[in-house]
Design a protein around this motif. Structure first.
Motif, short mmCIF file in Angstrom:
data_model
loop_
_atom_site.label_atom_id
_atom_site.label_comp_id
_atom_site.label_asym_id
_atom_site.label_seq_id
_atom_site.Cartn_x
_atom_site.Cartn_y
_atom_site.Cartn_z
N HIS A 1 -13.06 4.75 3.33
CA HIS A 1 -12.97 4.81 1.86
C HIS A 1 -13.60 6.13 1.40
O HIS A 1 -14.76 6.39 1.69
CB HIS A 1 -13.72 3.61 1.27
CG HIS A 1 -13.69 3.55 -0.22
ND1 HIS A 1 -14.70 2.99 -0.95
CD2 HIS A 1 -12.78 3.96 -1.13
CE1 HIS A 1 -14.41 3.04 -2.23
NE2 HIS A 1 -13.24 3.64 -2.36
N PHE B 1 -6.91 2.43 -7.96
CA PHE B 1 -6.75 2.37 -6.51
C PHE B 1 -7.99 2.91 -5.83
O PHE B 1 -8.62 3.84 -6.32
CB PHE B 1 -5.58 3.25 -6.04
CG PHE B 1 -4.22 2.82 -6.49
CD1 PHE B 1 -3.55 1.81 -5.81
CD2 PHE B 1 -3.60 3.44 -7.56
CE1 PHE B 1 -2.27 1.43 -6.21
CE2 PHE B 1 -2.33 3.07 -7.96
CZ PHE B 1 -1.67 2.06 -7.28
N LYS C 1 1.26 5.06 1.17
CA LYS C 1 0.72 5.96 2.20
C LYS C 1 1.24 7.37 2.04
O LYS C 1 2.37 7.59 1.64
CB LYS C 1 1.10 5.46 3.59
CG LYS C 1 0.36 4.23 4.01
CD LYS C 1 0.61 3.91 5.47
CE LYS C 1 -0.19 2.67 5.84
NZ LYS C 1 -0.11 2.40 7.26
N MET D 1 0.84 -1.18 0.00
CA MET D 1 0.00 0.00 0.00
C MET D 1 0.88 1.24 0.00
O MET D 1 1.97 1.23 0.54
CB MET D 1 -0.92 -0.03 1.20
CG MET D 1 -1.90 -1.17 1.10
SD MET D 1 -3.23 -1.04 2.23
CE MET D 1 -3.24 -2.74 2.75
N GLU E 1 -4.10 6.48 2.20
CA GLU E 1 -3.34 5.38 1.63
C GLU E 1 -4.11 4.86 0.43
O GLU E 1 -5.34 4.90 0.39
CB GLU E 1 -3.06 4.28 2.64
CG GLU E 1 -4.27 3.52 3.12
CD GLU E 1 -3.89 2.45 4.14
OE1 GLU E 1 -2.70 2.23 4.41
OE2 GLU E 1 -4.81 1.83 4.66
N TYR F 1 -8.26 5.53 0.74
CA TYR F 1 -8.73 5.39 2.12
C TYR F 1 -8.00 6.41 2.99
O TYR F 1 -6.82 6.70 2.76
CB TYR F 1 -8.42 3.99 2.65
CG TYR F 1 -9.44 2.96 2.27
CD1 TYR F 1 -10.42 2.56 3.17
CD2 TYR F 1 -9.43 2.38 1.01
CE1 TYR F 1 -11.37 1.60 2.83
CE2 TYR F 1 -10.37 1.42 0.66
CZ TYR F 1 -11.34 1.04 1.57
OH TYR F 1 -12.27 0.10 1.22
N ARG G 1 -5.13 1.75 -1.87
CA ARG G 1 -5.29 0.30 -1.75
C ARG G 1 -5.86 -0.24 -3.06
O ARG G 1 -6.58 0.48 -3.77
CB ARG G 1 -6.28 -0.04 -0.64
CG ARG G 1 -5.91 0.43 0.73
CD ARG G 1 -6.98 0.02 1.72
NE ARG G 1 -6.73 0.51 3.05
CZ ARG G 1 -7.56 0.34 4.07
NH1 ARG G 1 -8.71 -0.32 3.89
NH2 ARG G 1 -7.25 0.80 5.26
N THR H 1 -11.53 -3.30 -4.00
CA THR H 1 -12.19 -4.55 -3.60
C THR H 1 -13.66 -4.50 -4.01
O THR H 1 -14.20 -3.43 -4.30
CB THR H 1 -12.11 -4.76 -2.08
OG1 THR H 1 -12.88 -3.74 -1.42
CG2 THR H 1 -10.68 -4.75 -1.58
N ASP I 1 -15.75 -2.08 -2.10
CA ASP I 1 -15.65 -0.68 -2.53
C ASP I 1 -16.74 -0.33 -3.54
O ASP I 1 -17.14 0.84 -3.66
CB ASP I 1 -14.28 -0.39 -3.14
CG ASP I 1 -13.14 -0.52 -2.15
OD1 ASP I 1 -13.38 -0.46 -0.93
OD2 ASP I 1 -12.00 -0.70 -2.60
#
Length: 186
Positions: free
Chosen positions: A80, A71, A3, A1, A8, A74, A10, A13, A16
């Motif tokens: 999110h 991406f 940051k 990830m 950050e 978050y 990610r 998914t 999301d």
């Protein structure tokens, strides 16, 4: 990830997609994110977003990551708040196009967009070894333009009255940033 000070990045998914469904169907959030592409960006079902996830994200080959990657953004507290991507990577000129959307309204105008850009640019310039990053937005999106300029982007061109948002014409503003002009300390 990857940051930053506030965020950050990610991998996207399936979970999301539920928040993306809400944001893409919220007129205000979708308008700022999509500009004149609102008609195709918005009014989308959760099933369509899940199918898009299955087709483009979950089943993507590792080699696809070098040409396009999305991406989720978050906060460091695990909320999110949007998404960003790079695409159209040219391996000869080492250039790519990016997009970013802070879609959770609670996080607008608080530095999350600028921090996201800085993290994404560090990755693109220092990890993928790109030389140039470009983007475009509509001229009415002053908040986004300010964030881009804070990160070193310069206006490289305008397409006059090329955007149509909420009954009004706007210019498409094309911006670019070269690696040599990017400050790693940001």
């Amino acid at each position: 990830m990857h940051k930053g000070k506030l965020i950050e990045l990610r991998p996207v998914t399936r979970e999301d997609m539920e928040r993306m469904y809400i944001w893409r169907n919220d007129h205000e959030a979708a308008t700022w994110a999509a500009g004149s592409s609102l008609a195709t960006y918005s009014n989308i079902s959760l099933e369509s977003l899940n199918a898009m996830y299955d087709e483009n994200v979950r089943t993507a080959k590792l080699s696809d990551k070098f040409n396009r990657f999305i991406f989720s953004i978050y906060t460091l507290e695990g909320v999110h708040i949007g998404n960003c991507d790079y695409r159209d990577v040219n391996p000869i000129t080492r250039a790519a196009t990016i997009g970013i959307g802070i879609l959770d309204k609670e996080y607008w105008s608080k530095g999350y967009g600028t921090d996201t850009l800085q993290v994404l640019l560090r990755f693109l310039f220092l990890t993928l070894n790109l030389n140039r990053v470009q983007l475009d937005t509509w001229s009415g999106n002053a908040r986004a333009i300010r964030a881009y300029e804070k990160c070193g982007f310069v206006v490289e061109g305008r397409l006059r009255q090329n955007e149509y948002v909420d009954g009004q014409y706007y210019d498409t503003v094309m911006m670019g940033l070269l690696r040599e002009d990017f400050s790693v300390t940001k």
